[in-house]
Design a protein around this motif. Structure first.
Motif, short mmCIF file in Angstrom:
data_model
loop_
_atom_site.label_atom_id
_atom_site.label_comp_id
_atom_site.label_asym_id
_atom_site.label_seq_id
_atom_site.Cartn_x
_atom_site.Cartn_y
_atom_site.Cartn_z
N ARG A 15 0.83 -1.21 0.00
CA ARG A 15 0.00 0.00 0.00
C ARG A 15 0.87 1.26 0.00
O ARG A 15 0.59 2.23 -0.73
CB ARG A 15 -0.93 0.00 1.22
N TRP A 18 2.35 1.78 -3.47
CA TRP A 18 1.35 2.13 -4.48
C TRP A 18 0.83 3.55 -4.30
O TRP A 18 0.53 4.25 -5.28
CB TRP A 18 0.21 1.13 -4.46
N THR A 19 0.73 4.01 -3.05
CA THR A 19 0.15 5.33 -2.80
C THR A 19 1.19 6.43 -2.62
O THR A 19 0.90 7.60 -2.87
CB THR A 19 -0.75 5.29 -1.55
N ARG A 33 6.47 2.17 -9.32
CA ARG A 33 6.46 3.03 -8.15
C ARG A 33 7.35 2.36 -7.13
O ARG A 33 7.25 1.15 -6.91
CB ARG A 33 5.04 3.21 -7.61
N LEU A 253 6.67 -1.70 -7.25
CA LEU A 253 5.53 -2.31 -7.93
C LEU A 253 5.51 -1.79 -9.35
O LEU A 253 5.71 -0.59 -9.58
CB LEU A 253 4.22 -1.94 -7.23
N ALA A 258 -1.54 -2.91 -11.55
CA ALA A 258 -2.60 -2.21 -10.80
C ALA A 258 -3.72 -3.14 -10.38
O ALA A 258 -4.19 -3.10 -9.23
CB ALA A 258 -3.15 -1.05 -11.63
N VAL A 261 -2.56 -5.36 -7.47
CA VAL A 261 -2.41 -4.61 -6.23
C VAL A 261 -3.76 -4.29 -5.61
O VAL A 261 -3.98 -4.52 -4.41
CB VAL A 261 -1.62 -3.31 -6.49
N GLU A 262 -4.67 -3.80 -6.41
CA GLU A 262 -5.98 -3.42 -5.88
C GLU A 262 -6.75 -4.64 -5.38
O GLU A 262 -7.43 -4.59 -4.34
CB GLU A 262 -6.76 -2.66 -6.95
#
Length: 309
Positions: A15, A18-19, A33, A253, A258, A261-262
């Motif tokens: 997380r 990714w963020t 990322r 990542l 995507a 990950v989600e």
């Protein structure tokens, strides 16, 4: 307050990347990322293993790969014969580039297994991982400024077992894969590059430093492999498993992951799988896939994603 599930730290890292990760162009051209300098810790006592439960991790495939490393083999033929395709994409990419033949992965792997000469020409990865672990090259003076390569290089794993047994307090219990002189000959320079081990009382712990880490696809296998390494060494050296400490350099990542990950971040980890080693061979090089048994592992469904070559 309940102790968080061991897998939560992996999900927290995913997380964070990714963020908050730095978005950058990478060697593959896909883009990532990335964060730098991540750490995870896992208790390995009582048979515990860091198997992810929010998606299926094919631990038998990862174990076959690890046992292959211990042989020092650098050709994918033996892996392909076992249905392990972890390394196939790199030789396949080279074959397609050099021949122009856009053969399918399945057909390429089939040719590798069926044709020894084809495998010799196209299936070798160069001096990757296992070659450095068990046959690190040594060159000796041959006179007149020349050097010859010793027939058998340094077997770091055998030396490690010996040092753990005879000098457990040493600070030199290390297996290194980053041979600077041979990096250019490798299909992929080692990502999980440095292992160090530590004995406290009767407990064996290990650190894995990983210079580059694909968190979605690579890290689940790397955690298993490092934990397995500790377990094998502990059994061979009459020690108890302690802790796995994982340290990541460029921890990333891929942008085309995507969906994975989600999906994974929407799941809750559960369960506590255990690994049993059902046989103790005479040496660390004598294990077979049949010697390993995992219980209590009920993962959620596999999540597919492309591999960046």
């Amino acid at each position: 307050m309940a102790t968080p599930h061991y897998e939560q730290q992996y999900l927290n890292l995913m997380r964070e990347i990714w963020t908050q990760g730095d978005e950058r162009v990478d060697r593959t051209g896909i883009g990532t990322r990335s964060v730098f300098g991540a750490t995870l810790r896992f208790d390995l006592s009582d048979g515990q293993v860091p198997l992810l439960t929010t998606k299926r991790v094919y631990w038998k495939t990862a174990t076959r790969e690890f046992l292959w490393f211990l042989t020092g083999d650098t050709n994918i033929r033996n892996l392909c014969a076992q249905g392990v395709e972890i390394w196939t994409d790199w030789p396949l990419d080279r074959y397609r580039r050099e021949t122009g033949d856009q053969i399918s992965r399945e057909d390429f792997s089939r040719c590798i297994v069926a044709d020894e000469a084809f495998a010799a020409q196209w299936g070798d990865l160069g001096p990757v991982y296992g070659k450095q672990w068990v046959d690190w090259p040594v060159y000796e003076p041959a006179g007149e400024g020349l050097f010859t390569r010793r027939a058998q290089g340094v077997n770091q794993v055998a030396d490690l077992v010996h040092s753990l047994r005879t000098n457990p307090g040493s600070r030199r219990h290390i297996v290194e894969g980053w041979n600077v002189a041979e990096l250019d000959g490798m299909a992929l320079p080692p990502c999980h590059k440095t292992y160090q081990f530590h004995v406290a009382g009767n407990r064996l712990s290990g650190v894995l430093y990983q210079r580059s880490c694909d968190v979605a696809l690579g890290l689940p296998f790397n955690l298993w492999g490092a934990a397995l390494f500790i377990r094998l060494l502990a059994q061979q050296c009459d020690l108890e498993p302690g802790e796995l400490v994982w340290m990541g350099g460029d921890t990333h990542l891929y942008l085309n992951h995507a969906d994975l990950v989600e999906a994974q971040l929407s799941r809750e980890p559960a369960g506590s799988p255990r690994l049993a080693i059902t046989r103790r061979p005479d040496s660390i090089f004598g294990y077979r896939i049949e010697d390993f048994e995992v219980t209590g592992y009920a993962p959620q469904a596999h999540i597919a994603a492309p591999v960046a070559v």
